[in-house]
Design a protein around this motif. Structure first.
Motif, PDB file in Angstrom:
ATOM      1  N   ALA A 101       0.862  -1.183   0.000  1.00 60.44           N
ATOM      2  CA  ALA A 101       0.000   0.000   0.000  1.00 60.44           C
ATOM      3  C   ALA A 101       0.896   1.229   0.000  1.00 60.44           C
ATOM      4  O   ALA A 101       1.852   1.302   0.766  1.00 60.44           O
ATOM      5  CB  ALA A 101      -0.897  -0.001   1.230  1.00 60.44           C
ATOM      6  N   VAL A 102       0.597   2.187  -0.881  1.00 59.96           N
ATOM      7  CA  VAL A 102       1.362   3.432  -0.907  1.00 59.96           C
ATOM      8  C   VAL A 102       0.532   4.513  -0.238  1.00 59.96           C
ATOM      9  O   VAL A 102      -0.625   4.719  -0.574  1.00 59.96           O
ATOM     10  CB  VAL A 102       1.694   3.860  -2.352  1.00 59.96           C
ATOM     11  N   LEU A 103       1.152   5.172   0.753  1.00 57.77           N
ATOM     12  CA  LEU A 103       0.468   6.238   1.471  1.00 57.77           C
ATOM     13  C   LEU A 103       1.098   7.576   1.118  1.00 57.77           C
ATOM     14  O   LEU A 103       2.319   7.671   0.990  1.00 57.77           O
ATOM     15  CB  LEU A 103       0.622   6.005   2.987  1.00 57.77           C
ATOM     16  N   GLY A 104       0.273   8.595   0.930  1.00 59.63           N
ATOM     17  CA  GLY A 104       0.813   9.925   0.671  1.00 59.63           C
ATOM     18  C   GLY A 104      -0.070  10.955   1.318  1.00 59.63           C
ATOM     19  O   GLY A 104      -1.281  10.948   1.099  1.00 59.63           O
ATOM     20  N   ASN A 105       0.491  11.809   2.138  1.00 59.61           N
ATOM     21  CA  ASN A 105      -0.262  12.874   2.810  1.00 59.61           C
ATOM     22  C   ASN A 105      -1.540  12.379   3.473  1.00 59.61           C
ATOM     23  O   ASN A 105      -2.586  13.010   3.375  1.00 59.61           O
ATOM     24  CB  ASN A 105      -0.618  13.984   1.825  1.00 59.61           C
ATOM     25  N   GLY A 106      -1.466  11.218   4.135  1.00 61.33           N
ATOM     26  CA  GLY A 106      -2.615  10.737   4.890  1.00 61.33           C
ATOM     27  C   GLY A 106      -3.672  10.051   4.050  1.00 61.33           C
ATOM     28  O   GLY A 106      -4.741   9.745   4.555  1.00 61.33           O
ATOM     29  N   ARG A 107      -3.385   9.826   2.769  1.00 61.96           N
ATOM     30  CA  ARG A 107      -4.357   9.137   1.918  1.00 61.96           C
ATOM     31  C   ARG A 107      -3.698   7.923   1.293  1.00 61.96           C
ATOM     32  O   ARG A 107      -2.480   7.887   1.098  1.00 61.96           O
ATOM     33  CB  ARG A 107      -4.857  10.064   0.812  1.00 61.96           C
ATOM     34  N   ILE A 108      -4.516   6.923   0.944  1.00 62.86           N
ATOM     35  CA  ILE A 108      -3.986   5.760   0.228  1.00 62.86           C
ATOM     36  C   ILE A 108      -3.871   6.121  -1.251  1.00 62.86           C
ATOM     37  O   ILE A 108      -4.856   6.470  -1.879  1.00 62.86           O
ATOM     38  CB  ILE A 108      -4.936   4.551   0.378  1.00 62.86           C
ATOM     39  N   THR A 109      -2.651   6.074  -1.770  1.00 66.87           N
ATOM     40  CA  THR A 109      -2.491   6.341  -3.201  1.00 66.87           C
ATOM     41  C   THR A 109      -2.878   5.122  -4.007  1.00 66.87           C
ATOM     42  O   THR A 109      -3.351   5.237  -5.133  1.00 66.87           O
ATOM     43  CB  THR A 109      -1.026   6.717  -3.503  1.00 66.87           C
TER      44      THR A 109
END
Lengths: 286, 279
Positions: A216-224
């Motif tokens: 899972a890729v996370l970016g700025n508190g969201r799942i990318t």
């Protein structure tokens, strides 16, 4: 199984320092997964996983998490049961060692579960063996006189001694040398026989690519996005979109392929690359 | 653990926040002395008016300031009540009598004044800590005390110790948080009611905490050593404190208030209106 539904989290709500760490996270981790979570610093990875054993409680109207049949947003939670089920290894776990002997330190978790002393010792013995240390040598030594790598093993043993069904690791190899890193990863793989589900946060793409079956890729508190390793590291467009770097092995494979060799660009494993190169050579010789 | 705030700095953009911490400290000292000279209700009101103006200028929500008073409210009520019931005034007749207690009108006045004075004494330091960071205060104090270097008091070293301590408090809290979480994840329970059990339960937190505090202290000493730190001698500052016209103006203004209060108190010129105001 871990089922995260619409999870949000806000640090220091209603103060000038308030920051939202997670936005509507949806995530499903199946039993048997070796699940990788990646993302830049401050993306919310640690905040997310600290929910899994209720160290961070779910805030009001901020979604929910189901771990098998336990609902983590419930007001009354059996924390003991949950924490026995979900083992959590933090960053630099060796910093949590406190007791005067290795054995006692590893027995701390089982003791808190209310097991008999014999059972505690039995579990400690097994866990110390599982992390590749010799029980007879280690049991009576002080954890503070061990080497860095040994300390980390003891700390991981302290979590494994609780016999969790889900093991969550936050950068288990941070600050170790390459050999130490590999040894820790091997012991996690070893532990996975006993504890079927492993969730790992890491910044090391080689580890993620070589060991995880889902990422899972996370970016700025969201799942990318949630991907399989080949899918993520095989697509340059996807990597650029997620802001993820290639594992070193894959980078090498890509470079060789650019240089004109017939090598698959989505190789994720050192052994695989070596085999591909050897195959190529024997083909050329033939 | 996260809820513990040491230093209660409230970030905002205001002239009170921007003011030079040295001036703020001097003004605070002047203010505290002045409060002790207040004797009439009028002078208390006069001071309160300017305190409220300061709070207003600082742009800190008023409720936040009142929160700072939570700690002393019990002390305030008890001292006021005790003053009221034990006050004796030989010349006056008591308003009411019960057992050994006699209530006098002047006693009620005295207790209100005492409570009010305590309130004023706490209010302004609260405003100071809300509007200046601990580091600013520390630097300000060092600068104000620097004349003591002449008599061989190690002002710089003391200030350094203080600022390192202040700097490390949040770090240690964070560390405690982390270790507590790690032990909680291993099933440790810190919620026990029994104080002895509670202390025993804290052991798995305290030992790693001390280990890490010593490690940090060693690292910091090494880092300072490797940058050739050798104490105050010849040392300059990155942030040089500068005062502005506004700071001087504020100080002069508070001096004026002090003079006003002194006049109200002693009435040197024998003005009639002050006699009327003085209650």
């Amino acid at each position: 199984m871990i089922d995260v539904r619409k999870l949000s989290f806000v640090y220091s709500p209603k103060t000038p320092f308030t920051t939202q760490a997670l936005f509507d996270i949806d995530l499903k981790i199946e039993t048997g997964d070796f699940f990788g979570i990646i993302g830049s610093t401050g993306a919310g990875k640690s905040t997310l996983v600290s929910h899994f054993n209720a160290l961070t409680r779910i805030q009001k109207n901020s979604g929910t998490i189901l771990i098998d049949d336990i609902d983590l947003s419930a007001k009354k939670l059996d924390l003991k049961k949950l924490r026995a089920k979900v083992g959590m290894v933090f960053q630099y776990p060796e910093h949590q060692l406190f007791d005067d002997t290795v054995e006692k330190d590893v027995m701390f978790g089982p003791k808190n579960l209310g097991l008999s002393v014999d059972e505690q010792r039995e579990r400690a013995k097994q866990a110390i063996g599982l992390v590749g240390l010799n029980y007879n040598d280690m049991a009576e030594r002080s954890p503070f006189e061990l080497s860095g790598g040994q300390k980390r093993r003891v700390a991981i043993a302290g979590v494994l001694a609780m016999r969790p069904e889900i093991l969550v690791l936050d950068e288990p190899t941070a600050g170790l040398d390459p050999i130490g890193k590999r040894e820790i990863m091997e012991l996690i793989l070893n532990a996975k026989n006993m504890c079927p589900t492993v969730v790992m946060i890491s910044h090391n793409m080689d580890e993620i690519a070589a060991y995880c079956n889902k990422i899972a890729v996370l970016g700025n508190g969201r799942i990318t996005g949630v991907f399989e390793p080949k899918e993520l590291f095989g697509s340059e467009a996807l990597l650029a979109r997620c802001g993820v770097e290639l594992p070193l092995v894959t980078e090498l494979a890509v470079k060789l392929s650019r240089a004109g060799l017939d090598i698959d660009r989505s190789i994720l494993d050192e052994d695989e690359l070596v085999r591909a190169i050897l195959d190529l050579r024997s083909e050329n010789n033939a | 653990m996260r809820d513990i705030t040491i230093g209660q700095y409230y970030p905002a953009r205001s002239i009170v926040h921007r003011a030079d911490p040295r001036f703020k400290l001097v003004i605070l000292l002047l203010y505290l002395i002045t409060v002790f000279f207040c004797s009439s209700f009028f002078s208390f009101g006069f001071m309160t008016f300017f305190v409220l103006i300061t709070v207003f200028l600082s742009r800190v929500p008023f409720l936040k300031v009142l929160k700072g008073l939570k700690m002393i409210i019990v002390i305030l009520i008890i001292t006021s009540l005790l003053t009221m019931v034990f006050y004796t005034d030989a010349d006056a007749t008591p308003l009411g009598e019960w057992w050994i207690f006699k209530i006098y009108l002047s006693g009620i006045y005295a207790s209100i004044k005492l409570g009010w004075r305590l309130l004023l004494l706490v209010l302004m330091p609260t405003v100071l800590t809300l509007t200046s960071t601990p580091t600013e205060l520390c630097d300000g104090l060092e600068s104000l005390l620097s004349p003591l270097k002449k008599i061989k008091i190690p002002v710089h070293e003391l200030a350094l110790i203080m600022s390192i301590a202040l700097r490390l408090i949040p770090t240690l809290i964070e560390e405690t948080d982390k270790i507590m979480n790690a032990q909680k994840a291993r099933g440790a329970a810190f919620e026990s009611r029994n104080p002895f059990k509670k202390i025993k339960a804290m052991l798995p937190v305290l030992v790693p905490l001390f280990v890490s505090a010593f490690r940090r202290a060693d690292d910091l000493a090494d880092a300072m050593d490797s940058r050739c730190y050798r104490g105050a001698k010849g040392r300059t500052r990155m942030k040089v404190m500068k005062f502005h016209a506004g700071d001087v103006f504020a100080l002069l203004f508070w001096c004026l208030i002090t003079v006003c209060i002194l006049f109200l108190n002693y009435n040197w010129l024998g003005w009639y209106f002050i006699t009327v105001l003085g209650l």
